[in-house]
Scaffold this motif. Sequence first.
Motif, PDB file in Angstrom:
ATOM      1  N   PRO A  74       8.713   1.882  27.282  1.00 24.45           N
ATOM      2  CA  PRO A  74       8.676   3.386  27.157  1.00 24.45           C
ATOM      3  C   PRO A  74       9.471   3.854  28.165  1.00 24.45           C
ATOM      4  O   PRO A  74       9.822   4.831  28.219  1.00 24.45           O
ATOM      5  CB  PRO A  74       6.994   3.499  27.310  1.00 24.45           C
ATOM      6  N   LEU A  75       9.530   3.132  29.219  1.00 25.05           N
ATOM      7  CA  LEU A  75      10.151   3.767  30.670  1.00 25.05           C
ATOM      8  C   LEU A  75      11.765   3.604  30.388  1.00 25.05           C
ATOM      9  O   LEU A  75      12.616   4.580  30.607  1.00 25.05           O
ATOM     10  CB  LEU A  75       9.944   3.013  31.965  1.00 25.05           C
ATOM     11  N   ALA A  76      12.244   2.473  29.742  1.00 23.40           N
ATOM     12  CA  ALA A  76      13.688   2.451  29.497  1.00 23.40           C
ATOM     13  C   ALA A  76      14.190   3.431  28.570  1.00 23.40           C
ATOM     14  O   ALA A  76      15.290   3.996  28.600  1.00 23.40           O
ATOM     15  CB  ALA A  76      13.948   0.925  28.926  1.00 23.40           C
ATOM     16  N   LEU A  77      13.374   3.507  27.388  1.00 25.04           N
ATOM     17  CA  LEU A  77      13.711   4.421  26.318  1.00 25.04           C
ATOM     18  C   LEU A  77      13.627   5.839  26.945  1.00 25.04           C
ATOM     19  O   LEU A  77      14.811   6.491  26.638  1.00 25.04           O
ATOM     20  CB  LEU A  77      12.717   4.293  25.155  1.00 25.04           C
ATOM     21  N   THR A  78      12.819   6.368  27.695  1.00 29.19           N
ATOM     22  CA  THR A  78      12.892   7.376  28.354  1.00 29.19           C
ATOM     23  C   THR A  78      14.113   7.911  29.079  1.00 29.19           C
ATOM     24  O   THR A  78      14.805   8.710  28.986  1.00 29.19           O
ATOM     25  CB  THR A  78      11.579   7.651  29.189  1.00 29.19           C
ATOM     26  N   MET A  79      14.665   6.702  29.981  1.00 29.15           N
ATOM     27  CA  MET A  79      15.732   6.942  30.688  1.00 29.15           C
ATOM     28  C   MET A  79      16.914   7.017  29.908  1.00 29.15           C
ATOM     29  O   MET A  79      17.990   7.958  29.845  1.00 29.15           O
ATOM     30  CB  MET A  79      15.948   5.776  31.775  1.00 29.15           C
ATOM     31  N   ALA A  80      16.994   6.264  28.851  1.00 28.88           N
ATOM     32  CA  ALA A  80      17.990   6.094  27.867  1.00 28.88           C
ATOM     33  C   ALA A  80      18.372   7.396  27.123  1.00 28.88           C
ATOM     34  O   ALA A  80      19.309   8.062  27.017  1.00 28.88           O
ATOM     35  CB  ALA A  80      18.022   5.017  27.089  1.00 28.88           C
ATOM     36  N   LEU A  81      17.079   7.987  26.650  1.00 28.56           N
ATOM     37  CA  LEU A  81      17.189   9.280  25.942  1.00 28.56           C
ATOM     38  C   LEU A  81      17.596  10.444  26.848  1.00 28.56           C
ATOM     39  O   LEU A  81      18.228  11.457  26.374  1.00 28.56           O
ATOM     40  CB  LEU A  81      15.649   9.669  25.485  1.00 28.56           C
ATOM     41  N   ALA A  82      16.931  10.429  28.074  1.00 24.33           N
ATOM     42  CA  ALA A  82      17.293  11.437  29.037  1.00 24.33           C
ATOM     43  C   ALA A  82      18.771  11.376  29.658  1.00 24.33           C
ATOM     44  O   ALA A  82      19.275  12.397  30.039  1.00 24.33           O
ATOM     45  CB  ALA A  82      16.236  11.654  30.124  1.00 24.33           C
ATOM     46  N   SER A  83      19.157  10.227  29.811  1.00 27.05           N
ATOM     47  CA  SER A  83      20.458  10.000  30.406  1.00 27.05           C
ATOM     48  C   SER A  83      21.541   9.078  29.548  1.00 27.05           C
ATOM     49  O   SER A  83      21.634   8.161  29.665  1.00 27.05           O
ATOM     50  CB  SER A  83      20.178   9.347  31.822  1.00 27.05           C
ATOM     51  N   PRO A  84      21.812   9.791  28.480  1.00 29.23           N
ATOM     52  CA  PRO A  84      22.756   9.079  27.547  1.00 29.23           C
ATOM     53  C   PRO A  84      23.931   8.504  28.199  1.00 29.23           C
ATOM     54  O   PRO A  84      24.685   7.555  27.631  1.00 29.23           O
ATOM     55  CB  PRO A  84      23.095  10.212  26.518  1.00 29.23           C
ATOM     56  N   GLY A  85      24.395   9.119  29.197  1.00 27.73           N
ATOM     57  CA  GLY A  85      25.760   8.651  30.056  1.00 27.73           C
ATOM     58  C   GLY A  85      25.497   7.772  31.252  1.00 27.73           C
ATOM     59  O   GLY A  85      26.385   7.101  31.721  1.00 27.73           O
TER      60      GLY A  85
END
Length: 200
Positions: A74-85
Amino acid sequence: MSEQPDHYFTAQPASAAERRRAVVELAGREVEVDVASGVFSPGGVDKGTRVLLREVPAPPASGDLLDLGCGWGPLALTMALASPGATVWAVDVNERALDLLRSTAARLGLENVRAVRAEDVPDGVRFAAIWSNPPIRVGKAVLHDLLRAWFPRLAPDAAAWLVVQKNLGSDSLARWIEAELGRGVERASSSKGFRVLRVD
Ligand SMILES: C[S@@+](CC[C@H](N)C(=O)[O-])C[C@H]1O[C@@H](n2cnc3c(N)ncnc32)[C@H](O)[C@@H]1O
């Protein structure tokens, strides 16, 4: 953190995988994620994790980010969705958890997620942020070693954000980080029996 029927922090959980999909809300959108028995919080996003996600500022837009003890992600996916760069490193000892996160990330087209064992993160990588709902139940010695290993890899001026249940020792962990690791710890907030710590 609630009691789990299996040791979710082992490399190969004993229980059959019973893999399935769950719909959860992450980074403001509904996503379908892969979960299974033998990993932490297979029923959805854990209460403590939700407290952290509510309190933590948006992740840096670029650089390397770390989810320490990622579970199904859940944390990694949130970071990846919020910061695609950004590149999101998600580490865990539980191979089943890493597999689940890899499947979810692939299905969501999140090519910026690297779900790997700790030893597969290149030595030179420094993190612009660390987010973690850390494994408290592994015991103090293992937890302390984990933080001792990863916190020095924070980039200058970057912060780590942790959520820890108050009755599982959030305040004593904060004091240990200050005293033993010499880092500043802000008790950023406290909600529903959990404390969010910001570590400089
Ligand atoms: C409290 S759970 C949080 C999982 C996930 N981040 C979440 O919020 O649902 C802690 C995770 O740390 C993992 N873990 C335990 N020991 C670890 C270690 N030495 N290195 C990395 N992860 C570890 C466990 O397998 C578990 O998935």
